[in-house]
Enzyme design. Sequence first.
Site, PDB file in Angstrom:
ATOM      1  N   PRO A   2      22.284  13.401  -6.521  1.00  0.00           N
ATOM      2  CA  PRO A   2      22.870  13.281  -5.172  1.00  0.00           C
ATOM      3  C   PRO A   2      21.957  13.228  -4.015  1.00  0.00           C
ATOM      4  O   PRO A   2      21.180  14.104  -3.747  1.00  0.00           O
ATOM      5  CB  PRO A   2      23.950  14.575  -4.997  1.00  0.00           C
ATOM      6  CG  PRO A   2      24.125  15.119  -6.199  1.00  0.00           C
ATOM      7  CD  PRO A   2      22.732  14.748  -7.153  1.00  0.00           C
ATOM      8  N   GLU A   3      22.324  12.102  -3.243  1.00  0.00           N
ATOM      9  CA  GLU A   3      21.225  12.097  -2.241  1.00  0.00           C
ATOM     10  C   GLU A   3      22.082  11.836  -0.816  1.00  0.00           C
ATOM     11  O   GLU A   3      23.162  12.675  -0.695  1.00  0.00           O
ATOM     12  CB  GLU A   3      20.554  10.657  -2.218  1.00  0.00           C
ATOM     13  CG  GLU A   3      19.703  10.720  -3.495  1.00  0.00           C
ATOM     14  CD  GLU A   3      18.770   9.459  -3.629  1.00  0.00           C
ATOM     15  OE1 GLU A   3      18.344   8.674  -2.650  1.00  0.00           O
ATOM     16  OE2 GLU A   3      18.640   9.107  -4.975  1.00  0.00           O
ATOM     17  N   LYS A  53      20.008  16.364   2.298  1.00  0.00           N
ATOM     18  CA  LYS A  53      20.282  16.779   0.980  1.00  0.00           C
ATOM     19  C   LYS A  53      21.022  18.081   1.069  1.00  0.00           C
ATOM     20  O   LYS A  53      20.983  18.772  -0.125  1.00  0.00           O
ATOM     21  CB  LYS A  53      19.190  16.619   0.136  1.00  0.00           C
ATOM     22  CG  LYS A  53      18.701  15.345  -0.450  1.00  0.00           C
ATOM     23  CD  LYS A  53      17.817  15.321  -1.354  1.00  0.00           C
ATOM     24  CE  LYS A  53      17.170  13.957  -1.918  1.00  0.00           C
ATOM     25  NZ  LYS A  53      16.399  13.912  -3.091  1.00  0.00           N
TER      26      LYS A  53
END
Length: 262
Positions: A2-3, A53
Amino acid sequence: MPELAELKLTADFVNDASKRMVYTRVEKNPEHKCEELDIPFKYFRITAESKGKEIVMYIKDDDGDQRIPIRMTMGMSGHFQVTNTGQEPKHSHLKFYRKDGTTLSFVDVRRFGKWKQGLAWSENRGPDPTTDYKAFWDNVMTNLTKLKKPLYEMLMDQKYFNGIGNYLRAEIIFRAGDVDPFLPAGMQFAKYPKLLDLCRDIPLLAYAKGGGNIKDWDNPFGDEAIQERFMLCYGNAEMSKRKDRNGRTFWYDKKWDNVPTS
């Protein structure tokens, strides 16, 4: 992994799922290496914010003004789910129980996600390019001489490009057109300042489209999610690819294969 866009969507999900919800306790999976959470409130509420993040979940006393931050990263596959209590997913590592008989769970099959009670944002990460663009711009442009690595590697440095990861760097560089990914980043940003706009605009596009189509991550809103493919470069068989020094695969336009670098 996930970014930035996926973290924003995750925070949205936690906030949406926690509206008008009263929590009673939290339980940690004893097999997870992170610390137990010590929540001193009998009843509490939860809100979340994202930056790059990271996510910070705020635990607020339902009977007062006290608030405890919990800094979280999602690792490779971390996400939240809401289920009936007793039906939590197998790999739930934090379970936030609610008065209505449901549970908000942090689920992470690979256990790379982490949390730390009492801390907000990490000091070694740069400003979020989507929510604090001026500070982001200043942080990059006043440190051009330090950005000596090739552009495609420098974009993964969270000290300057908080939230930019593997698929976002590919999309940013591809959409930049004439920007050589293999030349030093500082030189490229000085010559093509539009790159900074793309560091803001492409994550926002990914967010608007429901997140990137990446392995091990699904939009937490499930069947209600908007998820439209927007990637032009990452994972495209018509593109070239190579490993960076950290072993991550970088996707890029084939036109750069035969361009000499200096």
